[in-house]
Write an enzyme that holds these catalytic residues in place. Structure first.
Site, PDB file in Angstrom:
ATOM      1  N   GLU A  17       0.132  -3.257  13.352  1.00  0.00           N
ATOM      2  CA  GLU A  17      -0.664  -3.174  12.126  1.00  0.00           C
ATOM      3  C   GLU A  17      -2.084  -3.663  12.368  1.00  0.00           C
ATOM      4  O   GLU A  17      -3.055  -3.045  11.918  1.00  0.00           O
ATOM      5  CB  GLU A  17      -0.002  -4.007  11.026  1.00  0.00           C
ATOM      6  CG  GLU A  17      -0.778  -4.021   9.718  1.00  0.00           C
ATOM      7  CD  GLU A  17      -0.109  -4.868   8.652  1.00  0.00           C
ATOM      8  OE1 GLU A  17      -0.302  -4.586   7.463  1.00  0.00           O
ATOM      9  OE2 GLU A  17       0.610  -5.826   9.013  1.00  0.00           O
ATOM     10  N   SER A  30       0.840  -1.199   0.000  1.00  0.00           N
ATOM     11  CA  SER A  30       0.000   0.000   0.000  1.00  0.00           C
ATOM     12  C   SER A  30       0.874   1.247   0.000  1.00  0.00           C
ATOM     13  O   SER A  30       1.874   1.320   0.722  1.00  0.00           O
ATOM     14  CB  SER A  30      -0.900   0.018   1.234  1.00  0.00           C
ATOM     15  OG  SER A  30      -1.728  -1.111   1.274  1.00  0.00           O
ATOM     16  N   GLU A  41      -7.065 -16.560   8.331  1.00  0.00           N
ATOM     17  CA  GLU A  41      -6.648 -17.893   8.744  1.00  0.00           C
ATOM     18  C   GLU A  41      -5.430 -17.827   9.675  1.00  0.00           C
ATOM     19  O   GLU A  41      -5.366 -18.524  10.698  1.00  0.00           O
ATOM     20  CB  GLU A  41      -6.325 -18.747   7.512  1.00  0.00           C
ATOM     21  CG  GLU A  41      -7.530 -19.111   6.659  1.00  0.00           C
ATOM     22  CD  GLU A  41      -8.028 -17.959   5.791  1.00  0.00           C
ATOM     23  OE1 GLU A  41      -9.148 -18.063   5.258  1.00  0.00           O
ATOM     24  OE2 GLU A  41      -7.300 -16.954   5.653  1.00  0.00           O
TER      25      GLU A  41
END
Length: 394
Positions: free
Chosen positions: A231, A148, A364
């Site tokens: 994060e 990003s 996951e």
């Protein structure tokens, strides 16, 4: 000066010396940082005064009421939420002084060079190499993906393999990478929304001085875990007002479009509204408990809830709008500075939310973190933990 009254007095002194109406925006932000009012829980001299994190709200409310500019936190979110706490914990005094002020002011945008096309969710299997140069610096070669803001960034946090003869978690080192180096090539990745906020980044002979190494050689995974935990908190625990985030547009549509209401949609909206409010309040509580730079695995649970809620809420919005929900206004390839969820149409929100369960750690992987580090369940068997990275099948 570290209680609420002291911070309020300090804030008013800042406003008196630098009136927002007549002070250049960047000059005001620099003065705010120097006054210790940027992030009050940081140490003195680094934008804070060592006050409790919860007292930041006292400063922010006073500055907002005075019409003071903010630092556009969504635009520089990677720097604020990931790079800064990692530099604070592991950086040298020189690194802290060099990077934290322009990062917070917004003069230097940051990106994160972690994910790789060959590693997938197994980040520790990364293959980007950093080799020691004759001058003591490092030469980096490799490829990163899903980066990003790389097209806007001046600096990047980077992890690279410095010893392939060690097991994958042990041979990694953490660096601060200059995105203007001639060996850095940024290419846009067109997403399902038509935009390209993500990029792939190619690193060819990129030179990084050893002074831009963060933490010890081979300790990159330990340093990176601090970044990753921050994060998840920054993504899943963003500060929001009631009906902020994705639930806001759906609730507004419900109130404005009575003809679209059904009993089933009403029940689903009520359930998601309550869950969104619970997630918002839980995020607020989590932020109050954080120690600077050291969030725990609880952030993984917040990020999980954020991804699931966004996807379910955006799906409900599309269904509520009927045929209109299928419309998507613009497929033009754009390179946005930030993702605008609430200012776009329902189709954009529905498509963009699909990435929420991938970015910032796949759902996951986060489920494993919650199971092992929060619930204390048995660790999943991993046969490759003690095998040298160079000997792993790839």
């Amino acid at each position: 000066m570290t209680d609420a009254a002291g911070l309020l007095s300090r804030t008013r002194a800042l406003l008196a010396a630098h009136p927002p109406a007549t002070t250049d925006r960047t000059d005001f932000l620099k003065a705010r940082f120097d006054a210790g009012l940027a992030w009050v829980h940081y140490p003195a001299g680094l934008g804070g005064v060592g006050a409790p994190r919860s007292l930041q709200a006292v400063v922010d409310a006073e500055l907002t009421a005075a019409g003071a500019p903010d630092n556009d936190p969504r635009r520089i979110g990677i720097g604020l939420g990931m790079a800064a706490p990692t530099i604070l914990r592991y950086g040298t005094d020189e690194q802290k002084r060099r990077f934290l002020r322009p990062l917070w002011v917004g003069e230097e945008v940051w990106c994160q060079l972690f994910s790789e096309p060959g590693a997938g969710s197994d980040l520790a299997a990364l293959a980007t190499r950093a080799v020691r140069a004759e001058d003591g610096g490092w030469i980096v070669d490799g490829q990163k993906v899903w980066t990003s803001s790389a097209h806007l960034a001046r600096w990047a946090i980077l992890i690279a393999r410095t010893d392939p003869g060690l097991p994958k978690h042990l041979g990694i080192t953490y660096f601060l990478c200059d995105m203007t180096d001639p060996g850095v090539e940024v290419r846009p990745l067109r997403q399902i929304t038509g935009e390209a906020e993500f990029n792939e980044v190619f690193l060819t002979g990129v030179r990084i001085p050893d002074a831009h190494r963060l933490g010890g050689i081979g300790e990159g995974w330990k340093v990176a875990r601090t970044t990753l935990m921050n994060e998840r908190v920054s993504i899943g625990g963003a500060r929001l007002p009631r009906e902020g985030g994705m639930i806001g547009p759906v609730a507004r549509t419900w109130r404005e479009r009575p003809e679209a209401r059904t009993h089933d949609l009403h029940q689903r909206l009520l359930t998601l509204w309550v869950e969104a409010e619970v997630a918002r309040l839980t995020g607020e509580r989590l932020r109050q408990q954080l120690v600077a730079g050291e969030p725990g695995p609880e952030g993984a649970g917040m990020k999980l809830a954020f991804a699931r809620l966004n996807q379910e809420i955006s799906g409900l919005e599309v269904e509520l709008l009927g045929d209109e929900g299928l419309l998507y206004a613009d497929w033009t390839l754009r390179r946005p500075e930030l993702v605008d969820f609430t200012g776009r149409d329902a189709g954009f929100r529905y498509l963009r939310s699909k990435g929420n369960s991938i970015e910032g750690g796949t759902s996951e992987v986060l489920l494993n973190i919650v199971a092992e580090r929060v619930l204390g369940l048995p660790v999943e068997p991993r046969n490759d933990k003690d095998v040298a990275w160079k000997d792993l099948a790839r």
